[in-house]
Design a protein around this motif. Structure first.
Motif, PDB file in Angstrom:
ATOM      1  N   ALA A 138     -96.842 -25.973 -30.949  1.00  0.00           N
ATOM      2  CA  ALA A 138     -97.290 -26.060 -29.556  1.00  0.00           C
ATOM      3  C   ALA A 138     -98.809 -26.008 -29.471  1.00  0.00           C
ATOM      4  CB  ALA A 138     -96.672 -24.928 -28.738  1.00  0.00           C
ATOM      5  N   PHE A 139     -99.430 -25.187 -30.322  1.00  0.00           N
ATOM      6  CA  PHE A 139    -100.893 -25.096 -30.308  1.00  0.00           C
ATOM      7  C   PHE A 139    -101.534 -26.414 -30.725  1.00  0.00           C
ATOM      8  CE2 PHE A 139    -104.886 -24.342 -32.558  1.00  0.00           C
ATOM      9  CZ  PHE A 139    -105.636 -23.766 -31.539  1.00  0.00           C
ATOM     10  N   LEU A 140    -100.947 -27.081 -31.723  1.00  0.00           N
ATOM     11  CA  LEU A 140    -101.493 -28.358 -32.182  1.00  0.00           C
ATOM     12  C   LEU A 140    -101.364 -29.435 -31.106  1.00  0.00           C
ATOM     13  CD1 LEU A 140    -100.274 -28.398 -35.883  1.00  0.00           C
ATOM     14  CD2 LEU A 140    -102.632 -28.181 -35.072  1.00  0.00           C
ATOM     15  N   VAL A 141    -100.250 -29.447 -30.390  1.00  0.00           N
ATOM     16  CA  VAL A 141    -100.096 -30.401 -29.297  1.00  0.00           C
ATOM     17  C   VAL A 141    -101.151 -30.131 -28.227  1.00  0.00           C
ATOM     18  CG1 VAL A 141     -98.587 -31.168 -27.433  1.00  0.00           C
ATOM     19  CG2 VAL A 141     -97.644 -30.772 -29.715  1.00  0.00           C
ATOM     20  N   TYR A 142    -101.338 -28.864 -27.890  1.00  0.00           N
ATOM     21  CA  TYR A 142    -102.366 -28.492 -26.907  1.00  0.00           C
ATOM     22  C   TYR A 142    -103.760 -28.889 -27.393  1.00  0.00           C
ATOM     23  CZ  TYR A 142    -105.843 -25.453 -24.730  1.00  0.00           C
ATOM     24  OH  TYR A 142    -106.973 -24.980 -24.118  1.00  0.00           O
ATOM     25  N   PHE A 208    -113.711 -24.416 -35.714  1.00  0.00           N
ATOM     26  CA  PHE A 208    -113.166 -25.591 -36.386  1.00  0.00           C
ATOM     27  C   PHE A 208    -111.851 -25.247 -37.092  1.00  0.00           C
ATOM     28  CE2 PHE A 208    -117.755 -27.308 -37.127  1.00  0.00           C
ATOM     29  CZ  PHE A 208    -117.857 -27.542 -35.767  1.00  0.00           C
ATOM     30  N   ALA A 209    -111.824 -24.064 -37.727  1.00  0.00           N
ATOM     31  CA  ALA A 209    -110.651 -23.670 -38.512  1.00  0.00           C
ATOM     32  C   ALA A 209    -109.425 -23.448 -37.640  1.00  0.00           C
ATOM     33  CB  ALA A 209    -110.958 -22.400 -39.308  1.00  0.00           C
ATOM     34  N   LEU A 210    -109.617 -23.103 -36.375  1.00  0.00           N
ATOM     35  CA  LEU A 210    -108.478 -22.849 -35.492  1.00  0.00           C
ATOM     36  C   LEU A 210    -107.621 -24.094 -35.290  1.00  0.00           C
ATOM     37  CD1 LEU A 210    -110.081 -20.560 -32.746  1.00  0.00           C
ATOM     38  CD2 LEU A 210    -108.656 -19.899 -34.697  1.00  0.00           C
ATOM     39  N   ASP A 211    -108.238 -25.276 -35.397  1.00  0.00           N
ATOM     40  CA  ASP A 211    -107.477 -26.523 -35.304  1.00  0.00           C
ATOM     41  C   ASP A 211    -106.989 -26.994 -36.669  1.00  0.00           C
ATOM     42  OD1 ASP A 211    -107.868 -26.570 -32.595  1.00  0.00           O
ATOM     43  OD2 ASP A 211    -109.462 -28.055 -32.637  1.00  0.00           O
ATOM     44  N   SER A 212    -107.884 -26.945 -37.664  1.00  0.00           N
ATOM     45  CA  SER A 212    -107.573 -27.589 -38.938  1.00  0.00           C
ATOM     46  C   SER A 212    -106.557 -26.823 -39.765  1.00  0.00           C
ATOM     47  CB  SER A 212    -108.860 -27.792 -39.748  1.00  0.00           C
ATOM     48  OG  SER A 212    -109.442 -26.551 -40.087  1.00  0.00           O
ATOM     49  N   VAL A 213    -106.618 -25.509 -39.785  1.00  0.00           N
ATOM     50  CA  VAL A 213    -105.687 -24.743 -40.614  1.00  0.00           C
ATOM     51  C   VAL A 213    -104.244 -24.901 -40.137  1.00  0.00           C
ATOM     52  CG1 VAL A 213    -105.005 -22.432 -41.342  1.00  0.00           C
ATOM     53  CG2 VAL A 213    -107.405 -23.113 -41.482  1.00  0.00           C
ATOM     54  N   PRO A 214    -103.938 -24.743 -38.830  1.00  0.00           N
ATOM     55  CA  PRO A 214    -102.557 -25.014 -38.403  1.00  0.00           C
ATOM     56  C   PRO A 214    -102.114 -26.443 -38.691  1.00  0.00           C
ATOM     57  CG  PRO A 214    -103.716 -23.785 -36.711  1.00  0.00           C
ATOM     58  CD  PRO A 214    -104.738 -24.197 -37.726  1.00  0.00           C
ATOM     59  N   ALA A 215    -103.042 -27.402 -38.600  1.00  0.00           N
ATOM     60  CA  ALA A 215    -102.684 -28.797 -38.887  1.00  0.00           C
ATOM     61  C   ALA A 215    -102.264 -28.966 -40.339  1.00  0.00           C
ATOM     62  CB  ALA A 215    -103.853 -29.719 -38.562  1.00  0.00           C
ATOM     63  N   VAL A 216    -103.001 -28.342 -41.252  1.00  0.00           N
ATOM     64  CA  VAL A 216    -102.658 -28.437 -42.675  1.00  0.00           C
ATOM     65  C   VAL A 216    -101.330 -27.731 -42.955  1.00  0.00           C
ATOM     66  CG1 VAL A 216    -103.348 -27.697 -44.989  1.00  0.00           C
ATOM     67  CG2 VAL A 216    -105.035 -28.710 -43.462  1.00  0.00           C
ATOM     68  N   LEU A 217    -101.128 -26.570 -42.346  1.00  0.00           N
ATOM     69  CA  LEU A 217     -99.876 -25.835 -42.557  1.00  0.00           C
ATOM     70  C   LEU A 217     -98.686 -26.564 -41.934  1.00  0.00           C
ATOM     71  CD1 LEU A 217    -101.026 -22.144 -41.990  1.00  0.00           C
ATOM     72  CD2 LEU A 217    -100.617 -23.326 -44.154  1.00  0.00           C
ATOM     73  N   ALA A 218     -98.949 -27.375 -40.921  1.00  0.00           N
ATOM     74  CA  ALA A 218     -97.872 -28.178 -40.330  1.00  0.00           C
ATOM     75  C   ALA A 218     -97.460 -29.308 -41.274  1.00  0.00           C
ATOM     76  CB  ALA A 218     -98.314 -28.761 -38.987  1.00  0.00           C
ATOM     77  N   LEU A 262    -103.232 -34.861 -34.259  1.00  0.00           N
ATOM     78  CA  LEU A 262    -102.869 -33.468 -33.984  1.00  0.00           C
ATOM     79  C   LEU A 262    -101.578 -33.384 -33.182  1.00  0.00           C
ATOM     80  CD1 LEU A 262    -106.331 -31.829 -33.160  1.00  0.00           C
ATOM     81  CD2 LEU A 262    -104.951 -31.524 -35.218  1.00  0.00           C
ATOM     82  N   VAL A 263    -101.439 -34.252 -32.175  1.00  0.00           N
ATOM     83  CA  VAL A 263    -100.208 -34.249 -31.374  1.00  0.00           C
ATOM     84  C   VAL A 263     -99.010 -34.633 -32.237  1.00  0.00           C
ATOM     85  CG1 VAL A 263     -98.993 -35.376 -29.470  1.00  0.00           C
ATOM     86  CG2 VAL A 263    -101.376 -34.659 -29.179  1.00  0.00           C
ATOM     87  N   TYR A 264     -99.172 -35.658 -33.076  1.00  0.00           N
ATOM     88  CA  TYR A 264     -98.080 -36.077 -33.961  1.00  0.00           C
ATOM     89  C   TYR A 264     -97.658 -34.937 -34.883  1.00  0.00           C
ATOM     90  CZ  TYR A 264     -95.881 -38.075 -38.093  1.00  0.00           C
ATOM     91  OH  TYR A 264     -95.029 -38.311 -39.137  1.00  0.00           O
ATOM     92  N   ILE A 265     -98.629 -34.271 -35.503  1.00  0.00           N
ATOM     93  CA  ILE A 265     -98.313 -33.187 -36.428  1.00  0.00           C
ATOM     94  C   ILE A 265     -97.662 -32.025 -35.681  1.00  0.00           C
ATOM     95  CG2 ILE A 265     -99.304 -31.479 -38.003  1.00  0.00           C
ATOM     96  CD1 ILE A 265    -101.439 -33.521 -38.708  1.00  0.00           C
ATOM     97  N   GLY A 266     -98.159 -31.739 -34.456  1.00  0.00           N
ATOM     98  CA  GLY A 266     -97.575 -30.670 -33.669  1.00  0.00           C
ATOM     99  C   GLY A 266     -96.124 -30.947 -33.296  1.00  0.00           C
ATOM    100  N   VAL A 267     -95.859 -32.175 -32.854  1.00  0.00           N
ATOM    101  CA  VAL A 267     -94.478 -32.554 -32.498  1.00  0.00           C
ATOM    102  C   VAL A 267     -93.592 -32.508 -33.739  1.00  0.00           C
ATOM    103  CG1 VAL A 267     -93.020 -34.445 -31.679  1.00  0.00           C
ATOM    104  CG2 VAL A 267     -95.166 -33.928 -30.503  1.00  0.00           C
TER     105      VAL A 267
END
Length: 324
Positions: A138-142, A208-218, A262-267
Motif C-alpha cells: 500500500a505504501f508503494l502504491v501511495y 530516498f530510502a523510504l521509497d527504494s527499500v520497500p520497492a526492492v523488498l517487494a 512503484l505502483v506496479y510493484i506495490g500492486v
C-alpha cells in the motif's frame, strides 16, 4: 533459499577492494572529475554489478538472478531521479567541483550503512509479520501516485532540520579548508562547509530510502539478493552523478515512469498471496517503462527545439502557411 557465508564474504571483499582503489588510487588527491573519467568509472561499476549478477545466475539459477537484475534497475532508476537534489545541494553550499567527489564518496558510504540497516529490518519485519506485505504494498502504491502528481518545486537545503541543528550547535569555519571536513583552529575543532554539505546529503538519503527499500523488498524478500543489488546500485551513483549532472533536468518524464513502476510493484506485493508474477515479467515491465519514459523525454525535447527553431520567440507563422 540460503546463501552461504562465502558468498557474503566474496561480495564484501569485492566492494571493499573497489572502494579502496577508488579513494586510495584514483581520487587520492582532490580534482574535478571530467566526463571521460566519470563515464569510465560508471561503466566499471555497472559491469561489476552485471558480472556479480552472472555469478548469481551460474551459482543459484535464473530466478534469483532475475530478481537481482530487476531490483538493481529499480534502485538505480530511483537514484537517478534523486541526483537533481544533489546538484541543488552542491550549488547551495557552493562546493568546488574538485571536492564534490569526496562528499559523494562518504555520502554513499553512509547510504550503504543506512540501506543495509533498513533492508535487514525490512526483511525481519516481513518474516515476523506477514501483514507487512500489505503495508509495504500500500505504501508503494501511495508513493507511486505521489510521485506522479509531483509538481516542480524548489529544493531548499536551508530548511533541512539536520543543517539547522548543526548550525546551532557546531562551531563552523567561514570557508572551505581544502577537502577537509573538520579543522582545528584557536584550540577547538570546527566543522567546514564541506561537512555541512555531507550532513544534508546523508539526511536527504533517508527520505530516498523510504521509497527504494520497500520497492526492492517487494521484488525479492531474499536478504542476500535485496542487499547486494541495492548496494551495487548506489555505489555506482557517484560516477553516474558526474555523467548525468547536465542531463538530469532533461529527463522530464522519468518521474512518471518511476511512479508507474512503484505502483506496479506495490500492486504485485498486495496480490502476492493470490497471483504469482514471473520474475521475467517484472523485469520486462521495469525495462519497458524506463525505455518509454526516456524516449518520450528525448522526443519532447527534440520537438521543442524544432518548434523554437522554426518560430523564434515573438514571431507568428505567416498567414496561409502551415505550422511545421
Amino acid at each position: 533459499m540460503t546463501f552461504p557465508l562465502w558468498a557474503w564474504l566474496l561480495f564484501h571483499a569485492v566492494v571493499i577492494a573497489m572502494l579502496a582503489v577508488d579513494l586510495g588510487v584514483f581520487h587520492r588527491n582532490a580534482h574535478e572529475v571530467c566526463l571521460k573519467e566519470a563515464i569510465a568509472c560508471s561503466v566499471v561499476w555497472i559491469l561489476t554489478g552485471l558480472v556479480f549478477n552472472a555469478f548469481i545466475l551460474l551459482a543459484w539459477g535464473p530466478e534469483p538472478a532475475l530478481h537481482f537484475l530487476t531490483a538493481y534497475l529499480v534502485e538505480k532508476s530511483l537514484s537517478v531521479d534523486n541526483l537533481f537534489v544533489f546538484a541543488v545541494i552542491f550549488a547551495y553550499f557552493g562546493v568546488p567541483a574538485a571536492y564534490q567527489h569526496r562528499v559523494l564518496f562518504w555520502g554513499i558510504l553512509g547510504a550503504v550503512a543506512m540501506r543495509a540497516t533498513f533492508i535487514f529490518a525490512g526483511v525481519q519485519l516481513l518474516q515476523a509479520f506477514h501483514g507487512m506485505v500489505y503495508v509495504f504494498g500500500a505504501f508503494l502504491v501511495y508513493a507511486g501516485i505521489r510521485l506522479a502528481r509531483r509538481v516542480e518545486e524548489e529544493v531548499r537545503p536551508e530548511h533541512n532540520p539536520v543543517l539547522r541543528l548543526a548550525r546551532r550547535f557546531l562551531p563552523i569555519a567561514p570557508d572551505y579548508r581544502g577537502q577537509r571536513f573538520l579543522v582545528r583552529e584557536d584550540g577547538r575543532w570546527m566543522a567546514t562547509p564541506l561537512l555541512l554539505t555531507l550532513l544534508v546529503i546523508e539526511s536527504t538519503d533517508v527520505m530516498f530510502a523510504l521509497d527504494s527499500v520497500p520497492a526492492v523488498l517487494a521484488i525479492t524478500p531474499e536478504l542476500f539478493i535485496a542487499y547486494t543489488s541495492n548496494i551495487f546500485a548506489i555505489l555506482g551513483l557517484r560516477a553516474l552523478y558526474f555523467v548525468l549532472a547536465g542531463l538530469i533536468q532533461r529527463l522530464r518524464y522519468l518521474h512518471l515512469g518511476l511512479s508507474l513502476i512503484l505502483v506496479y510493484i506495490g500492486v504485485k506485493m498486495l496480490l502476492s498471496d493470490l497471483v504469482k508474477v514471473p520474475p521475467a515479467l517484472s523485469l520486462g515491465v521495469v525495462i519497458s517503462v524506463l525505455l518509454v519514459s526516456g524516449l518520450t523525454s528525448w522526443a519532447a525535447e527534440r520537438h521543442e527545439k524544432a518548434h523554437a527553431g522554426a518560430f523564434p520567440l515573438g514571431e507568428e507563422p505567416a498567414k496561409g502557411k502551415a505550422r511545421r
